[in-house]
Design a protein around this motif. Structure first.
Motif, short mmCIF file in Angstrom:
data_model
loop_
_atom_site.label_atom_id
_atom_site.label_comp_id
_atom_site.label_asym_id
_atom_site.label_seq_id
_atom_site.Cartn_x
_atom_site.Cartn_y
_atom_site.Cartn_z
N GLN A 357 29.57 5.99 141.85
CA GLN A 357 28.36 5.91 141.03
C GLN A 357 27.10 5.81 141.90
O GLN A 357 26.05 6.35 141.53
CB GLN A 357 28.45 4.71 140.10
N LYS A 358 27.21 5.17 143.04
CA LYS A 358 26.04 4.95 143.88
C LYS A 358 25.68 6.18 144.70
O LYS A 358 24.50 6.52 144.82
CB LYS A 358 26.32 3.76 144.81
N PHE A 359 26.67 6.87 145.26
CA PHE A 359 26.38 7.91 146.23
C PHE A 359 26.78 9.31 145.80
O PHE A 359 26.40 10.28 146.44
CB PHE A 359 27.08 7.59 147.56
N HIS A 360 27.54 9.47 144.72
CA HIS A 360 27.99 10.79 144.30
C HIS A 360 27.73 10.96 142.80
O HIS A 360 28.64 11.18 142.02
CB HIS A 360 29.47 10.99 144.61
N LEU A 361 26.47 10.85 142.43
CA LEU A 361 26.10 10.95 141.01
C LEU A 361 26.29 12.35 140.46
O LEU A 361 26.43 12.54 139.26
CB LEU A 361 24.64 10.52 140.82
N ASP A 362 26.28 13.39 141.33
CA ASP A 362 26.36 14.77 140.85
C ASP A 362 27.79 15.24 140.70
O ASP A 362 28.02 16.39 140.35
CB ASP A 362 25.63 15.71 141.82
N GLU A 363 28.81 14.39 140.93
CA GLU A 363 30.18 14.85 140.82
C GLU A 363 30.58 15.12 139.38
O GLU A 363 31.38 15.99 139.11
CB GLU A 363 31.14 13.82 141.43
N ASP A 364 30.01 14.36 138.45
CA ASP A 364 30.39 14.52 137.04
C ASP A 364 29.61 15.62 136.35
O ASP A 364 29.87 15.94 135.21
CB ASP A 364 30.18 13.19 136.30
N ASN A 365 28.60 16.18 137.04
CA ASN A 365 27.81 17.23 136.41
C ASN A 365 28.55 18.55 136.41
O ASN A 365 29.45 18.81 137.21
CB ASN A 365 26.48 17.41 137.17
N ASP A 366 28.17 19.42 135.52
CA ASP A 366 28.79 20.74 135.44
C ASP A 366 28.34 21.59 136.63
O ASP A 366 27.19 21.55 137.06
CB ASP A 366 28.38 21.42 134.12
N GLU A 367 29.25 22.41 137.19
CA GLU A 367 28.93 23.18 138.39
C GLU A 367 27.83 24.21 138.13
O GLU A 367 26.98 24.45 138.98
CB GLU A 367 30.19 23.88 138.89
N ASP A 368 27.82 24.82 136.95
CA ASP A 368 26.80 25.82 136.66
C ASP A 368 25.43 25.19 136.63
O ASP A 368 24.44 25.77 137.13
CB ASP A 368 27.11 26.49 135.31
N GLU A 369 25.31 23.99 136.06
CA GLU A 369 24.02 23.33 136.00
C GLU A 369 23.52 22.97 137.40
O GLU A 369 22.34 23.10 137.70
CB GLU A 369 24.13 22.07 135.14
N VAL A 370 24.42 22.56 138.29
CA VAL A 370 24.02 22.21 139.64
C VAL A 370 23.52 23.44 140.37
O VAL A 370 22.49 23.42 141.05
CB VAL A 370 25.20 21.56 140.40
N ASP A 371 24.27 24.57 140.25
CA ASP A 371 23.85 25.79 140.93
C ASP A 371 22.50 26.26 140.42
O ASP A 371 21.64 26.71 141.19
CB ASP A 371 24.90 26.89 140.70
#
Length: 472
Positions: A357-371
């Protein structure tokens, strides 16, 4: 604790006093009465002064003491007289050693029960009981690492004490009795609410911390050269950690010397020593006690975090098709801080959930949204060529967020070696150590803490601590 008795010596009337103490005249006795008085007087005096229980053999006296709570033994009976003290302390010391044997037996029985149990709810109940036993085993090892050199030491002479934590022993025995006779009273809270602990386990965890701090301050710190007597106590405490990486870089045992180099790595943890202005003076034995307390807190918190995660993963394997969903451990963080003379210490531990939760907040996000978000940010604005945060181009991304390493160098007489080393010695070496009247030789422990993650908030990443007592 100490009571003061004040006796008023004015037993006579000041107005009628002739200036000296008077007493009634002794009545004259005939020859026959005098002979009877002469014969019976010593017997009466002996009966008044000597209590019959003082003539009871020690074996019977200790058997009687077993019917008394250990709390009363340590707080009351042990303080009556010297003979009561010796026998009560013997009962206390044996009772605490017996706890470890009982825990090991119950752990083996619980593991065998899990291997032959098919019902899902029964597996859950037995696994909860096994979790509690493992927690108590960790707490027991911490207490033993604190007191064994002064209570159960058979390798060299030191100031003797006893396991006077009678209430801690009683609470252990209450838990063990319930485990054998009424286990439902123990696993019921954990079944209703995941990771809930019965009252006995919670009290033992709290009393363990309190007792160890009290023992260090009262029994060890008062010694003139306490580091020498405590030996490699730092290593004894660190060896209680169950979920760390330990490397033995060098370990040499000779007839009278112990030399070693160790490397410990604590995952998801941090330890920072920040220089500050001197606020208060402190003697070196107090600094040693504070370091032992600090490391003990880190070890306990680290064991608590990762033992809970290991127990959760084990339950997932034991219950492949659970009737009730197995809840994941919550996000837990432990922090501690305090200043000692010219150094401010900040240390702590977090479990895997809190770390993600502290250092990897983007792991739960959808890959398309991150790209899509990265594409919109790239090539726009005046900082387009600046390396992205948490990318391979960022040099700080290659540094671990958390985790600290301890490099320890030890050189001391063989008698002061860690308990695990002394237990591995053969019988002849142990006998030689026991026969030595005095232990001589330099004792030094050097510790280097490395916390690379401290570079993010621009804090010191290295802290050095040295134990250098005077020679006895």
């Amino acid at each position: 604790m100490d009571s003061e008795e004040i006796n008023d010596e004015s037993d006579h009337d000041d107005q009628n006093s002739p200036g000296y103490y008077t007493r009634s005249k002794r009545r004259k006795l005939n020859k026959k009465q005098l002979e009877v008085a002469t014969v019976s007087s010593p017997d009466l005096t002996e009966r008044k002064r000597k209590n019959p229980i003082m003539f009871v053999p020690s074996e019977i006296l200790q058997t009687v003491f077993k019917y008394v709570s250990h709390h009363e033994l340590s707080g009351s009976i042990r303080l009556v007289n010297r003979r009561f003290k010796i026998n009560a302390e013997n009962v206390l010391n044996l009772a605490f050693k017996k706890i470890e044997k009982n825990l090991n037996v119950l752990i083996k029985n619980a593991e065998v029960s899990l291997a032959y149990t098919q019902d899902d709810m029964e597996i859950k109940c037995v696994s909860k009981l096994l979790n509690m036993l493992e927690i108590l085993k960790v707490q027991y090892s911490i207490v033993m690492s604190t007191i064994w050199r002064y209570v159960y030491n058979e390798y060299y002479r030191t100031n003797r004490s006893c396991m006077y934590g009678g209430l801690l022993i009683d609470t252990h025995n209450i838990f063990l009795w319930k485990f054998v006779h009424y286990p439902n009273l123990l696993y019921a809270p954990a079944v209703v609410k995941d990771y809930a602990l019965p009252q006995e386990v919670t009290r033992i965890i709290q009393m363990t911390k309190t007792f160890c701090v009290h023992f260090d301050k009262v029994n060890e710190e008062a010694l003139h050269n306490c580091l020498v007597y405590s030996g490699c106590k730092v290593i004894d405490i660190l060896d209680c950690a169950k979920f760390i990486q330990k490397l033995v870089l060098d370990e040499k045992v000779t007839s009278d010397t112990f030399v070693a180099r160790y490397n410990y790595f604590f995952q998801n943890s941090w330890f920072i020593g920040l220089p500050i202005s001197v606020t208060k003076e402190m003697e070196w034995n107090q600094k040693q006690r504070m370091m032992h307390m600090r490391l003990r807190r880190v070890v306990l918190a680290h064991n608590d975090m990762f033992l809970q995660q290991a127990q959760y993963e084990r339950e997932l394997i034991l219950r492949p098709g659970p009737t009730i969903r197995i809840k994941k451990p919550g996000n837990n963080v432990y922090t501690g801080y305090g200043d000692v003379m010219d150094t401010f210490f900040y240390y702590g531990v977090m479990n895997d959930g809190a770390y993600i939760q502290k250092f990897h907040l983007d792991e739960d996000n959808d890959e398309d949204e991150v790209d899509e978000e990265v594409q919109n940010q790239a090539g726009n604005g005046p900082h387009a060529n600046v390396p992205r945060n948490n990318s391979e181009e960022d040099i700080f991304y290659q540094i671990a967020h958390l985790g600290f390493r301890m490099n320890i160098e030890v050189r001391c007489p063989l008698s002061y070696a860690p308990l695990k080393i002394l237990e591995k010695l053969d019988t002849n070496q142990q006998d030689i150590l026991k026969k030595k009247h005095k232990t001589k030789g330099p004792t030094g422990i050097s510790i280097v803490f490395e916390c690379e993650g401290a570079s993010y908030p621009r804090l010191p990443t290295i802290y050095e601590y040295h134990f250098k007592p005077k020679l006895l």
